[in-house]
Write an enzyme that holds these catalytic residues in place. Structure first.
Site, PDB file in Angstrom:
ATOM      1  N   LEU A  43      -3.073 -13.871  -4.219  1.00 28.88           N
ATOM      2  CA  LEU A  43      -2.853 -12.844  -4.985  1.00 28.88           C
ATOM      3  C   LEU A  43      -1.635 -11.879  -4.830  1.00 28.88           C
ATOM      4  O   LEU A  43      -1.391 -11.627  -3.623  1.00 28.88           O
ATOM      5  CB  LEU A  43      -4.146 -11.902  -5.085  1.00 28.88           C
ATOM      6  CG  LEU A  43      -5.355 -12.342  -6.080  1.00 28.88           C
ATOM      7  CD1 LEU A  43      -6.427 -11.399  -6.035  1.00 28.88           C
ATOM      8  CD2 LEU A  43      -4.990 -12.144  -7.397  1.00 28.88           C
ATOM      9  N   GLY A  45       1.217 -12.752  -5.691  1.00 29.98           N
ATOM     10  CA  GLY A  45       2.308 -13.468  -6.148  1.00 29.98           C
ATOM     11  C   GLY A  45       3.420 -13.507  -5.157  1.00 29.98           C
ATOM     12  O   GLY A  45       3.316 -13.016  -4.052  1.00 29.98           O
ATOM     13  N   CYS A  47       5.985 -11.422  -5.110  1.00 27.81           N
ATOM     14  CA  CYS A  47       6.787 -10.064  -4.788  1.00 27.81           C
ATOM     15  C   CYS A  47       5.869  -9.557  -3.533  1.00 27.81           C
ATOM     16  O   CYS A  47       6.416  -9.219  -2.583  1.00 27.81           O
ATOM     17  CB  CYS A  47       6.208  -9.054  -5.900  1.00 27.81           C
ATOM     18  SG  CYS A  47       6.756  -7.615  -5.643  1.00 27.81           S
ATOM     19  N   ASP A 313       9.082 -12.553 -14.900  1.00 26.88           N
ATOM     20  CA  ASP A 313      10.166 -13.336 -14.682  1.00 26.88           C
ATOM     21  C   ASP A 313      10.461 -14.730 -15.444  1.00 26.88           C
ATOM     22  O   ASP A 313      11.403 -15.380 -15.654  1.00 26.88           O
ATOM     23  CB  ASP A 313      10.247 -13.914 -13.420  1.00 26.88           C
ATOM     24  CG  ASP A 313      10.714 -12.788 -12.417  1.00 26.88           C
ATOM     25  OD1 ASP A 313      10.882 -11.984 -12.632  1.00 26.88           O
ATOM     26  OD2 ASP A 313      10.773 -13.420 -11.035  1.00 26.88           O
ATOM     27  N   HIS A 445      16.094  23.925  -3.332  1.00 27.57           N
ATOM     28  CA  HIS A 445      17.409  24.323  -2.394  1.00 27.57           C
ATOM     29  C   HIS A 445      16.581  24.398  -1.078  1.00 27.57           C
ATOM     30  O   HIS A 445      15.857  25.384  -1.042  1.00 27.57           O
ATOM     31  CB  HIS A 445      18.319  25.375  -2.840  1.00 27.57           C
ATOM     32  CG  HIS A 445      19.247  25.696  -1.621  1.00 27.57           C
ATOM     33  ND1 HIS A 445      20.489  24.908  -1.522  1.00 27.57           N
ATOM     34  CD2 HIS A 445      19.217  26.514  -0.717  1.00 27.57           C
ATOM     35  CE1 HIS A 445      21.086  25.421  -0.460  1.00 27.57           C
ATOM     36  NE2 HIS A 445      20.403  26.463  -0.058  1.00 27.57           N
TER      37      HIS A 445
END
Length: 476
Positions: A43, A45, A47, A313, A445
């Site tokens: 699970l 993949g 990536c 993909d 800032h």
């Protein structure tokens, strides 16, 4: 092989459990769908297990190591520093396991059925799933293809995952390469080059193109930074041949002047992604693909078969997890009759380099090519007070506007904080912001955000921390 006698009935089947697949599964479950997720590997993949997460652990570790060398100027004295690659690998595996467990927990909490195995279409409403000796058939109402891609090396180079490495194996090294050749010009190549340079490798970048993939101003600053880091860059060079001898890598490169032989310890190749579609049986069911094998989809991610969707993909466009995630949610919503669209026009691209790079929208060159009357300005981070405090003064922020209607066309950043800052550019582009819209709000800032403000102010010759001759550039 045990063959199922009957087809198991399912509502929505998703093939592939990467970022696109599991996001689609959870979103569909949220919308009341009964979801079955089929994954042949782990699970998350590529990536999570081989790509994005492992590489970001490497870049994060390298950045932390490099930052320790700068602590002395803040009064933090460290007698000795060493980089322990074994411990980084342990941290990587721990992180991957934790994230994978998290995905599994979420799927279970959303009552998503997870099936282990390799799936392929038998017809336009049936899928076969093999897992060892087990074979089952599932009949579905809707399906989402999310099988991802694989890196393809150049012709004639065989990846052995020891000295010839790709994006799946480069983060598995157990030693720091003595001399690393990096072949590629994309963000992955740059991330790997800078990370290993930071932890002690001699690095040479070999680029087939005449420049990198970014706006020309970013490319110039990037080259200055690479030179500062003593990373070699060879542009317009092609690897003709590569082989290993005596624990060395030898490559033969070709350029305008001829060929040259170089030796090092390792070669990393950032290969072109190839969609993982060959095994799916798409021809059998008539799903349209491009000549390169990518699945053709519409704005809802529907294929030529109206009830079958494709995401990530396996579709054309950048190979980015963000694209897969957006498409996955879009497909899930379209299946449940929610009006949805995957508009990737303002898809941000990031590189976790040192310093990081991020951009969204048109480059200056693209804007001119598309017929815009272009107005650009940039602000160097060396002029930002907070960047000076952090000791992160390398980099710049560039904005691209249409001179006639003052619409923002693109934002390009190289420098510390770029990944977080780019969201301001994404929101601005999505809302059709003009220069006045970006000049009006208050910016905190001290912060790096002020660099974005001053880049826009430079368009109007209002930037306080820029000398007049650097404030803007106009192209008619």
């Amino acid at each position: 092989m045990v063959v199922g006698d009957l087809a198991h009935e399912r509502d929505l089947i998703i093939i592939g459990g990467g970022p696109g697949g599991y996001h689609a599964a959870i979103r569909a479950a949220q919308l009341g769908k009964s979801v079955t997720l089929i994954e042949k590997g782990e699970l998350g993949g590529v990536c999570l297990n081989k790509g994005c997460i492992p590489s970001k652990v490497l870049t994060h570790g390298a950045a932390k190591y490099a930052s320790l060398k700068e602590m002395d100027q803040l009064g933090i004295e460290i007698d000795s520093i060493m980089f322990n690659l074994d411990k980084l690998q342990a941290y990587k595996h721990k992180t991957i396991n934790q994230l994978r467990d998290g995905v599994l927990t979420l799927c279970k909490a959303n009552k998503i059925e997870i099936i282990k195995g390799s799936a392929f279409f038998l017809s336009d409403d049936r899928i076969g799933v093999e897992n060892g000796d087990q074979y089952d058939i599932y009949r579905f109402n809707h399906a989402i293809i999310a099988t991802g891609s694989s890196p393809k090396p150049p012709e004639g180079i065989q990846i052995d995952h020891e000295r010839f490495l790709n994006s799946w194996s480069i983060t598995n090294l157990e030693i720091v390469p003595e001399k690393l050749f990096v072949y590629g010009h994309d963000y992955v190549a740059l991330e790997i080059a800078m990370a290993y340079n930071a932890i002690g490798s001699e690095v040479v970048l070999i680029n087939e193109q005449d420049d990198f993939m970014f706006d020309s101003s970013i490319n110039r600053e990037l080259m200055r930074i690479l030179k500062k880091k003593q990373i070699g860059v060879l542009k317009n060079n092609f690897i003709l041949e590569a082989y290993t001898t005596d624990e060395q890598v030898t490559i033969v490169i070709k350029n305008k002047t001829g060929t040259e032989e170089l030796t090092g310890s390792h070669l990393f190749i950032s290969g072109s992604p190839v969609p993982n579609t060959d095994h799916l049986g798409l021809n059998r069911i008539g799903v349209e693909t491009t000549k390169s094998g990518f699945i053709v989809v519409n704005h809802e991610c529907r294929t030529s078969k109206n009830h079958i969707f494709a995401i990530g993909d396996v579709t054309e466009g950048p190979s980015l997890a963000l694209k897969a995630i957006k498409q996955g949610k879009t497909a899930a919503e379209a299946i449940t009759d929610i009006k949805a669209e995957a508009d990737l026009r303002f898809l941000p691209v990031i590189a976790h380099t040192s310093p990081p790079i991020a951009y969204v929208g048109l480059t200056e060159e693209e804007a001119i090519e598309q017929g815009h009357s272009v107005e650009t300005a940039q602000f160097p981070l060396s002029g930002n007070g907070y960047a000076a405090i952090l000791g992160k003064k390398d980099g710049l922020i560039k904005v691209v506007f249409d001179k006639d209607n003052h619409l923002l066309l693109g934002v390009h950043i190289i420098g510390y904080g770029a990944v977080e800052l780019i969201s301001s550019g994404v929101f601005s582009l999505e809302m059709g912001a003009r220069d006045e819209d970006l000049l009006f709000p208050l910016y905190p800032h001290p912060s790096l955000n002020e660099g974005f403000l001053e880049a826009v102010e430079a368009i109007k010759n209002q930037a306080i921390h820029l000398p007049p001759n650097l404030r803007k550039k106009i192209n008619v």
